[in-house]
Design an enzyme around this catalytic site. Structure first.
Site, PDB file in Angstrom:
ATOM      1  N   LYS A  42       0.829  -1.206   0.000  1.00  0.00           N
ATOM      2  CA  LYS A  42       0.000   0.000   0.000  1.00  0.00           C
ATOM      3  C   LYS A  42       0.859   1.250   0.000  1.00  0.00           C
ATOM      4  O   LYS A  42       0.634   2.194  -0.790  1.00  0.00           O
ATOM      5  CB  LYS A  42      -0.913  -0.005   1.234  1.00  0.00           C
ATOM      6  CG  LYS A  42      -1.804   1.221   1.337  1.00  0.00           C
ATOM      7  CD  LYS A  42      -2.262   1.479   2.760  1.00  0.00           C
ATOM      8  CE  LYS A  42      -1.154   2.102   3.579  1.00  0.00           C
ATOM      9  NZ  LYS A  42      -1.602   2.551   4.908  1.00  0.00           N
TER      10      LYS A  42
ATOM     11  N   CYS B 100     -19.094   6.302   5.773  1.00  0.00           N
ATOM     12  CA  CYS B 100     -19.069   4.840   5.916  1.00  0.00           C
ATOM     13  C   CYS B 100     -18.080   4.460   7.016  1.00  0.00           C
ATOM     14  O   CYS B 100     -17.019   3.884   6.773  1.00  0.00           O
ATOM     15  CB  CYS B 100     -18.696   4.184   4.590  1.00  0.00           C
ATOM     16  SG  CYS B 100     -19.081   2.419   4.495  1.00  0.00           S
TER      17      CYS B 100
ATOM     18  N   CYS C 172     -25.626   5.338   7.295  1.00  0.00           N
ATOM     19  CA  CYS C 172     -26.330   4.911   6.079  1.00  0.00           C
ATOM     20  C   CYS C 172     -27.516   5.822   5.768  1.00  0.00           C
ATOM     21  O   CYS C 172     -27.914   5.944   4.603  1.00  0.00           O
ATOM     22  CB  CYS C 172     -26.820   3.474   6.233  1.00  0.00           C
ATOM     23  SG  CYS C 172     -25.491   2.257   6.446  1.00  0.00           S
TER      24      CYS C 172
ATOM     25  N   CYS D  80     -26.296   8.551   3.501  1.00  0.00           N
ATOM     26  CA  CYS D  80     -25.491   8.100   2.359  1.00  0.00           C
ATOM     27  C   CYS D  80     -26.361   8.049   1.111  1.00  0.00           C
ATOM     28  O   CYS D  80     -27.506   7.561   1.144  1.00  0.00           O
ATOM     29  CB  CYS D  80     -24.884   6.722   2.647  1.00  0.00           C
ATOM     30  SG  CYS D  80     -23.860   6.084   1.293  1.00  0.00           S
TER      31      CYS D  80
ATOM     32  N   CYS E 149     -26.558  -0.059  -1.948  1.00  0.00           N
ATOM     33  CA  CYS E 149     -25.517  -0.740  -1.196  1.00  0.00           C
ATOM     34  C   CYS E 149     -26.100  -1.991  -0.551  1.00  0.00           C
ATOM     35  O   CYS E 149     -27.099  -1.913   0.177  1.00  0.00           O
ATOM     36  CB  CYS E 149     -24.929   0.184  -0.131  1.00  0.00           C
ATOM     37  SG  CYS E 149     -23.662  -0.602   0.900  1.00  0.00           S
TER      38      CYS E 149
END
Length: 413
Positions: free
Chosen positions: A260, A330, A337, A340, A346
Site C-alpha cells: 500500500k 461509511c 447509512c 449516504c 448498497c
C-alpha cells in the site's frame, strides 16, 4: 557404357555392354532387344571390328534408321529406370525428363478442418459490479467538499514544498510509514515536528533513537517505527544516494514499507500510477458495496481483486475518495447509512456493524456452548461496551492476602 547396333534381314539387335571396374563385376553382360537369351561374354573391340568390316545391306537401311531412333529414345530415359523388353505402355513427357531435386521432395499436404457451426467459442466475460458507476458518482458528490482528514492532513500535504525534490520524496515516504494504523491528525502532528527538526536522510541517521521516538510519539507502534526509519534511511543513503526508489519492487524492499505504501509513494512522490493503494477504509468499503467478485480477507487481496476490473484511470482517485468517505460517512462502527446517497443500492446498508469479539475468559465472553460467529474489523469497537459497564459493574479483584484475612475473621466469629 558401349552400345552396338546390328541389323540383318530377319532380326535386328541392339547390344549393350556394361564395363565394371570392380573385380567383383569383371564379366560383361549383353542384353538383346528381341528378348532372347543372354549372349556370351564377347569383347567389345572384336565385336566392333566385325560389325564395321561387315557390309550393310541397302535393303535393311530403313530398319537401321528405326533402330537408331529407338536407341536415341532409349538413351534419353533415366539411367535408373530399367528397360523392360516387350513393354507396350506409351511414353509420356515426364518419362523422358530427368528428375530434379525439388520433384523428389515429399509434397506438403494442407490439412483443413471442417467448421462445426454447432460449437460456439468460449467467451471470457469481464466481471464488474453492476452498480459501481452510479455508486462512484454518489461518492464523488459526497466528497465534493474535500473536507475529510485525508484531504487536509494526508501524505500529500505532509511534505515541505520548498525542499529539494529528493527530500520531498523522502518526506512523503516517512509520512506514509508513520500513517500505518495511525489517524491522519496524529501523523500530521508528528511530521510537523520532524520537519522542524530536519526530516532528511542525514538528520534521521544522526538522531538517536530516544530523541526520534519523542518526535514521532504518539503514532501507533512508535518504537518499531523508530527502528524502521533508521534502517530505511541507512539503506537509502547506501544504495540510492539519499533518494527513494522509483519502483514498487525497490520500495517494498525497504524496512517497514508494504505494497500500500509503495503504490501511494509511486503516485504521490513519482507521479506514476503503479497500483491501487488499499488501506483499511478501501478494504472495508469495497466489501460493503459489493465491488469484489467474492469477499476478501485483507487489503492485499482487495487490491488484486479491484485491479482486475476497475479501469486504470481510476486507480489514483479511488484511494482518497474511499478513505475520506470512510472517515466521514461509511464509518467502521455505526456507518451513517441514513445520509449516504448509496443507501438504496448498497447491499450492506442499514445493517448493524459487527461487534468485536471479546477475549476468551473475559466477563463478557459468551457461553462456550453457544454459537458466536460474528467477526470484527481492525478498527471496530463494541458499541455497547460502556452501557454494559454501567449496568453491570464488574467486581473488584480480590488479592490472596485479603482473602486470607476474610477467612480468619470468619473463623474467629
Amino acid at each position: 557404357m558401349i552400345q552396338v547396333r546390328c541389323s540383318s534381314s530377319t532380326r535386328g539387335y541392339v547390344v549393350q555392354c556394361f564395363a565394371m571396374t570392380s573385380p567383383y563385376f569383371m564379366q560383361r553382360s549383353v542384353i538383346t532387344r528381341s528378348g532372347g537369351q543372354n549372349a556370351g561374354c564377347v569383347p567389345a573391340d572384336s565385336l566392333r571390328s566385325k560389325l564395321t568390316n561387315r557390309s550393310v545391306d541397302p535393303v535393311s537401311s530403313v530398319a537401321v534408321k528405326v533402330e537408331e531412333e529407338e536407341a536415341r529414345i532409349f538413351e534419353q530415359r533415366p539411367s535408373s529406370a530399367p528397360f523392360s523388353t516387350g513393354s507396350c505402355h506409351p511414353k509420356t513427357e515426364t518419362d523422358t525428363l530427368p528428375l530434379s531435386s525439388h520433384s523428389r521432395r515429399r509434397k506438403q499436404l494442407k490439412v483443413e478442418y471442417d467448421k462445426d457451426e454447432s460449437v460456439t467459442p468460449v467467451k471470457i466475460e469481464h466481471w464488474e459490479s453492476p452498480d459501481w458507476k452510479k455508486q462512484l458518482e454518489c461518492i464523488r458528490e459526497m466528497r465534493s467538499s474535500r473536507d475529510a482528514p485525508v484531504d487536509n492532513m494526508g501524505a500529500k500535504t505532509c511534505y515541505d514544498t520548498e525542499a529539494p525534490a529528493h527530500v520531498r520524496r523522502f518526506q512523503v515516504l516517512v509520512s506514509l510509514m508513520l500513517s500505518s494504523q495511525t489517524k491522519d491528525q496524529v501523523t500530521a502532528a508528528a511530521m510537523q515536528k520532524l520537519r522542524a527538526h530536519g526530516c532528511t536522510v542525514e538528520n534521521i541517521l544522526t538522531t538517536d533513537d530516544e530523541a526520534l521516538g519523542k518526535l514521532i510519539y504518539p503514532v501507533g507502534f512508535w518504537r518499531t517505527k523508530v527502528k524502521y526509519l533508521k534502517l530505511t534511511s541507512a539503506m537509502l543513503q547506501k544504495e540510492f544516494g539519499g533518494d527513494i526508489p522509483d519502483s514498487v519492487e525497490g520500495l517494498v524492499r525497504l524496512p517497514g514499507v508494504g505494497p500500500k505504501m509503495a503504490h501511494l509513494a509511486m503516485d504521490i512522490a513519482w507521479d506514476q500510477v503503479s497500483g491501487i493503494g488499499v488501506d483499511t477504509h478501501v478494504h472495508r468499503i469495497s466489501n460493503r458495496l459489493g465491488w469484489l467478485k467474492k469477499p476478501t480477507k485483507n487489503p492485499e487481496e482487495t487490491r488484486k481483486a479491484l485491479e482486475e476490473w476497475l479501469p486504470r484511470e481510476l486507480w489514483s482517485e479511488i484511494n482518497w475518495l474511499l478513505v475520506g468517505f470512510g472517515q466521514q460517512v461509511c464509518l467502521p462502527v455505526n456507518p451513517l447509512c441514513s445520509v449516504c446517497l448509496n443507501q438504496h443500492s448498497c447491499p450492506s446498508a442499514h445493517k448493524i456493524s459487527p461487534t468485536k469479539r471479546p477475549k476468551a475468559g473475559s466477563p463478557r465472553s459468551p457461553n462456550p456452548t453457544s454459537s458466536f460467529t460474528t467477526k470484527t474489523e481492525p478498527e471496530q469497537e463494541s458499541p455497547v461496551k460502556h452501557e454494559r459497564t454501567k449496568r453491570e459493574p464488574l467486581p473488584a479483584p480480590v488479592s490472596p492476602t485479603a482473602q486470607r484475612r476474610r477467612l480468619k475473621s470468619k473463623v474467629k466469629h
